[in-house]
Design a protein around this motif. Structure first.
Motif, PDB file in Angstrom:
ATOM      1  N   LEU A 120       0.846  -1.175   0.000  1.00  0.00           N
ATOM      2  CA  LEU A 120       0.000   0.000   0.000  1.00  0.00           C
ATOM      3  C   LEU A 120       0.888   1.233   0.000  1.00  0.00           C
ATOM      4  CD1 LEU A 120      -1.606   0.446   3.518  1.00  0.00           C
ATOM      5  CD2 LEU A 120       0.197  -1.160   3.087  1.00  0.00           C
ATOM      6  N   SER A 121       0.302   2.349  -0.417  1.00  0.00           N
ATOM      7  CA  SER A 121       1.066   3.594  -0.506  1.00  0.00           C
ATOM      8  C   SER A 121       1.338   4.146   0.893  1.00  0.00           C
ATOM      9  CB  SER A 121       0.298   4.624  -1.331  1.00  0.00           C
ATOM     10  OG  SER A 121      -0.823   5.084  -0.603  1.00  0.00           O
ATOM     11  N   GLU A 122       2.276   5.078   0.967  1.00  0.00           N
ATOM     12  CA  GLU A 122       2.615   5.725   2.241  1.00  0.00           C
ATOM     13  C   GLU A 122       1.395   6.455   2.818  1.00  0.00           C
ATOM     14  OE1 GLU A 122       5.198   6.378   5.317  1.00  0.00           O
ATOM     15  OE2 GLU A 122       5.678   5.275   3.503  1.00  0.00           O
ATOM     16  N   HIS A 126      -0.584   5.605   6.466  1.00  0.00           N
ATOM     17  CA  HIS A 126      -0.842   6.541   7.561  1.00  0.00           C
ATOM     18  C   HIS A 126      -2.325   6.602   7.940  1.00  0.00           C
ATOM     19  CE1 HIS A 126       3.207   7.854   8.119  1.00  0.00           C
ATOM     20  NE2 HIS A 126       3.350   8.102   6.830  1.00  0.00           N
ATOM     21  N   GLN A 127      -3.199   6.284   6.991  1.00  0.00           N
ATOM     22  CA  GLN A 127      -4.634   6.249   7.300  1.00  0.00           C
ATOM     23  C   GLN A 127      -5.016   4.980   8.042  1.00  0.00           C
ATOM     24  OE1 GLN A 127      -6.658   6.721   3.586  1.00  0.00           O
ATOM     25  NE2 GLN A 127      -6.133   8.880   3.409  1.00  0.00           N
ATOM     26  N   GLY A 128      -4.205   3.951   7.917  1.00  0.00           N
ATOM     27  CA  GLY A 128      -4.479   2.684   8.582  1.00  0.00           C
ATOM     28  C   GLY A 128      -5.239   1.723   7.695  1.00  0.00           C
ATOM     29  N   VAL A 129      -5.518   0.555   8.242  1.00  0.00           N
ATOM     30  CA  VAL A 129      -6.223  -0.478   7.494  1.00  0.00           C
ATOM     31  C   VAL A 129      -7.333  -1.080   8.353  1.00  0.00           C
ATOM     32  CG1 VAL A 129      -4.228  -1.109   6.064  1.00  0.00           C
ATOM     33  CG2 VAL A 129      -4.637  -2.326   8.197  1.00  0.00           C
ATOM     34  N   HIS A 148     -14.383 -18.493  12.699  1.00  0.00           N
ATOM     35  CA  HIS A 148     -14.689 -17.229  13.378  1.00  0.00           C
ATOM     36  C   HIS A 148     -14.081 -16.070  12.603  1.00  0.00           C
ATOM     37  CE1 HIS A 148     -15.595 -14.513  16.651  1.00  0.00           C
ATOM     38  NE2 HIS A 148     -14.354 -14.088  16.615  1.00  0.00           N
ATOM     39  N   ARG A 149     -14.850 -14.998  12.436  1.00  0.00           N
ATOM     40  CA  ARG A 149     -14.374 -13.783  11.770  1.00  0.00           C
ATOM     41  C   ARG A 149     -14.273 -12.669  12.795  1.00  0.00           C
ATOM     42  NH1 ARG A 149     -17.870 -15.486   7.230  1.00  0.00           N
ATOM     43  NH2 ARG A 149     -16.412 -15.947   5.560  1.00  0.00           N
ATOM     44  N   GLN A 150     -13.168 -11.924  12.701  1.00  0.00           N
ATOM     45  CA  GLN A 150     -12.968 -10.809  13.611  1.00  0.00           C
ATOM     46  C   GLN A 150     -12.506  -9.616  12.783  1.00  0.00           C
ATOM     47  OE1 GLN A 150     -11.088 -12.315  17.096  1.00  0.00           O
ATOM     48  NE2 GLN A 150     -10.778 -10.301  17.976  1.00  0.00           N
ATOM     49  N   LEU A 151     -13.143  -8.461  12.982  1.00  0.00           N
ATOM     50  CA  LEU A 151     -12.757  -7.226  12.296  1.00  0.00           C
ATOM     51  C   LEU A 151     -11.767  -6.450  13.144  1.00  0.00           C
ATOM     52  CD1 LEU A 151     -16.188  -5.983  10.916  1.00  0.00           C
ATOM     53  CD2 LEU A 151     -14.374  -7.155   9.677  1.00  0.00           C
ATOM     54  N   LEU A 152     -10.718  -5.922  12.494  1.00  0.00           N
ATOM     55  CA  LEU A 152      -9.700  -5.144  13.179  1.00  0.00           C
ATOM     56  C   LEU A 152      -9.469  -3.848  12.427  1.00  0.00           C
ATOM     57  CD1 LEU A 152      -7.107  -8.014  13.678  1.00  0.00           C
ATOM     58  CD2 LEU A 152      -8.723  -7.148  15.372  1.00  0.00           C
ATOM     59  N   SER A 153      -9.317  -2.772  13.148  1.00  0.00           N
ATOM     60  CA  SER A 153      -8.984  -1.474  12.575  1.00  0.00           C
ATOM     61  C   SER A 153      -7.634  -1.072  13.163  1.00  0.00           C
ATOM     62  CB  SER A 153     -10.065  -0.456  12.932  1.00  0.00           C
ATOM     63  OG  SER A 153      -9.747   0.794  12.379  1.00  0.00           O
ATOM     64  N   LEU A 154      -6.621  -0.926  12.303  1.00  0.00           N
ATOM     65  CA  LEU A 154      -5.251  -0.693  12.763  1.00  0.00           C
ATOM     66  C   LEU A 154      -4.670   0.559  12.138  1.00  0.00           C
ATOM     67  CD1 LEU A 154      -3.964  -4.331  12.221  1.00  0.00           C
ATOM     68  CD2 LEU A 154      -4.795  -3.341  14.356  1.00  0.00           C
ATOM     69  N   VAL A 155      -3.917   1.300  12.922  1.00  0.00           N
ATOM     70  CA  VAL A 155      -3.129   2.427  12.434  1.00  0.00           C
ATOM     71  C   VAL A 155      -1.696   2.224  12.904  1.00  0.00           C
ATOM     72  CG1 VAL A 155      -5.011   4.098  12.295  1.00  0.00           C
ATOM     73  CG2 VAL A 155      -3.773   3.812  14.438  1.00  0.00           C
ATOM     74  N   PRO A 156      -0.707   2.715  12.112  1.00  0.00           N
ATOM     75  CA  PRO A 156       0.678   2.493  12.514  1.00  0.00           C
ATOM     76  C   PRO A 156       1.054   3.260  13.768  1.00  0.00           C
ATOM     77  CG  PRO A 156       0.572   3.795  10.491  1.00  0.00           C
ATOM     78  CD  PRO A 156      -0.828   3.421  10.869  1.00  0.00           C
TER      79      PRO A 156
END
Length: 156
Positions: A120-122, A126-129, A148-156
């Protein structure tokens, strides 16, 4: 007619007394039987932690004693940003075992770390995934959890 009433009354009293005594000998204070309460919820049996560092997501599962995860049952899907490319999951070798549910398999016990390479781009980094992680495991006591499915929201 009195025989029908007598039979109905006897049947009703028997049914209600069996219901009243059904949880009397259970060891749990709430009346929930031991067989129903001995299995943990999936997110307690397999605690997932994740972090985003550079172009890589590191996934770590802490696996409760008496539980295991299948090596072949991991998948990751990026939901945001949509154009992110996922590399092949980097999984360590597991323990070879004969599983009663799936035959000859590799499993993980105690802990497992999996790396997910991303492209992914820089700016996107920075926006996260936001990602969806899927996994499956079992308890030695005889329960195989559904995938099992688990949603994750990550930022660096």
């Amino acid at each position: 007619m009195t025989n029908v009433i007598r039979f109905t009354l006897t049947a009703a009293l028997t049914f209600f007394s069996l219901q009243a005594w059904s949880g009397f000998f259970d060891s749990s204070p709430s009346g929930v039987s031991a067989s129903k309460s001995r299995f943990m919820p999936v997110e307690e049996a397999f605690r997932l932690d994740a972090d985003l560092t550079g172009e890589r997501v590191n996934l770590t599962w802490e696996i409760e004693p008496g539980h295991y995860l299948y090596r072949s049952r991991f998948s990751v899907r990026i939901l945001e940003p949509e154009n992110t490319v996922i590399g092949e999951l980097l999984t360590p070798d597991g323990i070879q075992t004969m599983d009663e549910f799936r035959g000859e398999v590799e499993i993980y016990r105690n802990r497992v770390d999996i790396a997910v390479p991303l492209k992914l781009s820089e700016a996107e980094l920075h926006q996260g995934v936001v990602l969806e992680v899927q996994f499956q495991g079992c308890a030695d006591a005889g329960l195989c959890y559904p995938p099992h499915r688990q949603l994750l929201s990550l930022v660096p």
